[in-house]
Design a protein around this motif. Structure first.
Motif, short mmCIF file in Angstrom:
data_model
loop_
_atom_site.label_atom_id
_atom_site.label_comp_id
_atom_site.label_asym_id
_atom_site.label_seq_id
_atom_site.Cartn_x
_atom_site.Cartn_y
_atom_site.Cartn_z
N HIS A 46 0.82 -1.21 0.00
CA HIS A 46 0.00 0.00 0.00
C HIS A 46 0.86 1.26 0.00
O HIS A 46 1.84 1.37 0.75
N LEU A 48 0.35 4.66 1.25
CA LEU A 48 -0.61 5.29 2.14
C LEU A 48 -0.39 6.79 2.26
O LEU A 48 0.74 7.26 2.38
N PRO A 94 -5.91 2.00 3.62
CA PRO A 94 -5.81 1.51 2.24
C PRO A 94 -7.15 1.57 1.52
O PRO A 94 -8.17 1.12 2.04
N SER A 99 -5.42 7.35 -0.28
CA SER A 99 -4.64 6.10 -0.32
C SER A 99 -5.23 5.17 -1.39
O SER A 99 -5.55 4.02 -1.15
N THR A 115 -2.00 -3.32 9.57
CA THR A 115 -1.56 -2.28 8.64
C THR A 115 -1.24 -1.00 9.39
O THR A 115 -0.24 -0.32 9.09
#
Length: 292
Positions: A46, A48, A94, A99, A115
């Motif tokens: 990801h 972010l 995410p 994001s 996460t």
């Protein structure tokens, strides 16, 4: 309440507000408002996005609700907190806010919490006080239970550890976004997700809650609440249709070191200023403040 937020912002704007114009994670800096900078960091697969304000020793991590993002859910906090005391980080999960891509999915809250833990590690944040709003509060509870060392203090706003049938019905009733959502919130969300895409994403969130209700009997993380050891403040709206007052009392009963604040208004209109006042450090703390 609003006057307190305005006063605090005015005090802060007289101080040095541009300490974080550069970030070791940032591709480019975007000024969202005075003293607020925009950054991205790679966390696993990801990319972010997060907003950052202040340069204080006390780090605050703000986790938004379903489809919410840092600016949409926490604008008042980013503008209002004392920037000499707090370093405030507003996180876009995410698939949420900025994001993206990829598109938002709804994994387990254990996965969401992992996460967040990796996000904190990527930023070099060893410990923070965490504010979780709505479904972001679910993630915050799991994080505080599974990663106790990362969470110094916890604030949960309009959140639940158990999906009640009436809460699910209220969530599902908002599937018709054009007819049921507040116009201002609707336009903010349309600008990020698109007018055709937003209803699809909200229905996925409704389906996710339905799955929890049917397959887990509504249990989101009740078994983990005993493992939350940090001081916890609960803020609940008495007229909130998405998070019933019963869930506030349930969290208060099951989280050992918790305090409960009830506000009379509907959550969407007052929770931001309530959280701001309850978190600020000005020497005039409210009776419900957990930060001193």
């Amino acid at each position: 309440m609003n006057s307190a937020v305005i006063k605090l912002t005015k005090i802060s704007t007289n101080k040095r507000l541009f300490m974080f114009k550069l970030s070791y994670h940032s591709q480019e800096k975007v000024e969202w408002d005075e003293g607020i900078s925009s950054h991205r960091v790679q966390v696993g697969p990801h990319r972010l996005h997060y907003l950052r304000a202040g340069h204080g020793p006390h780090t605050l991590l703000l986790i938004p609700g379903a489809l919410g993002f840092g600016w949409s859910n926490f604008k008042h906090q980013l503008l209002g907190f004392d920037r000499d005391f707090f370093t405030t980080i507003a996180y876009d999960p995410p698939g949420s806010g900025y994001s993206r891509p990829p598109e938002k999915t709804f994994p387990s809250y254990e996965e969401e919490a992992e996460t967040v833990a990796q996000f904190m590690e990527a930023l070099g944040v060893e410990c923070a006080s965490v504010v979780g709003y709505s479904s972001g509060g679910r993630t915050a509870m799991v994080l505080a239970a599974l990663h106790q060392r990362l969470v110094q203090k916890l604030v949960l706003v309009s959140t639940n550890a158990l999906v009640l049938p009436d809460e699910y019905k209220s969530c599902r009733s908002l599937d018709s976004i054009e007819e049921t959502w507040n116009e201002k919130i609707k336009q903010i969300m349309y600008s990020v997700y698109g007018k055709e895409n937003l209803p699809k994403l909200w229905r996925k969130f409704s389906d996710f809650n339905e799955c929890i209700l049917k397959e887990e009997r509504g249990n989101i993380c009740l078994n983990l609440l005993k493992d939350i050891k940090c001081p916890t403040q609960l803020i609940c709206g008495q007229k909130d249709p998405l998070t019933k007052i019963e869930n506030g009392w349930l969290l208060h009963a099951l989280i050992e070191n918790s305090r409960l604040v009830m506000i009379k208004s509907y959550y969407a209109t007052k929770y931001l200023t309530t959280v701001t006042i309850n978190l600020r450090i000005t020497g005039k703390c409210t009776s419900h403040n957990i930060w001193h």
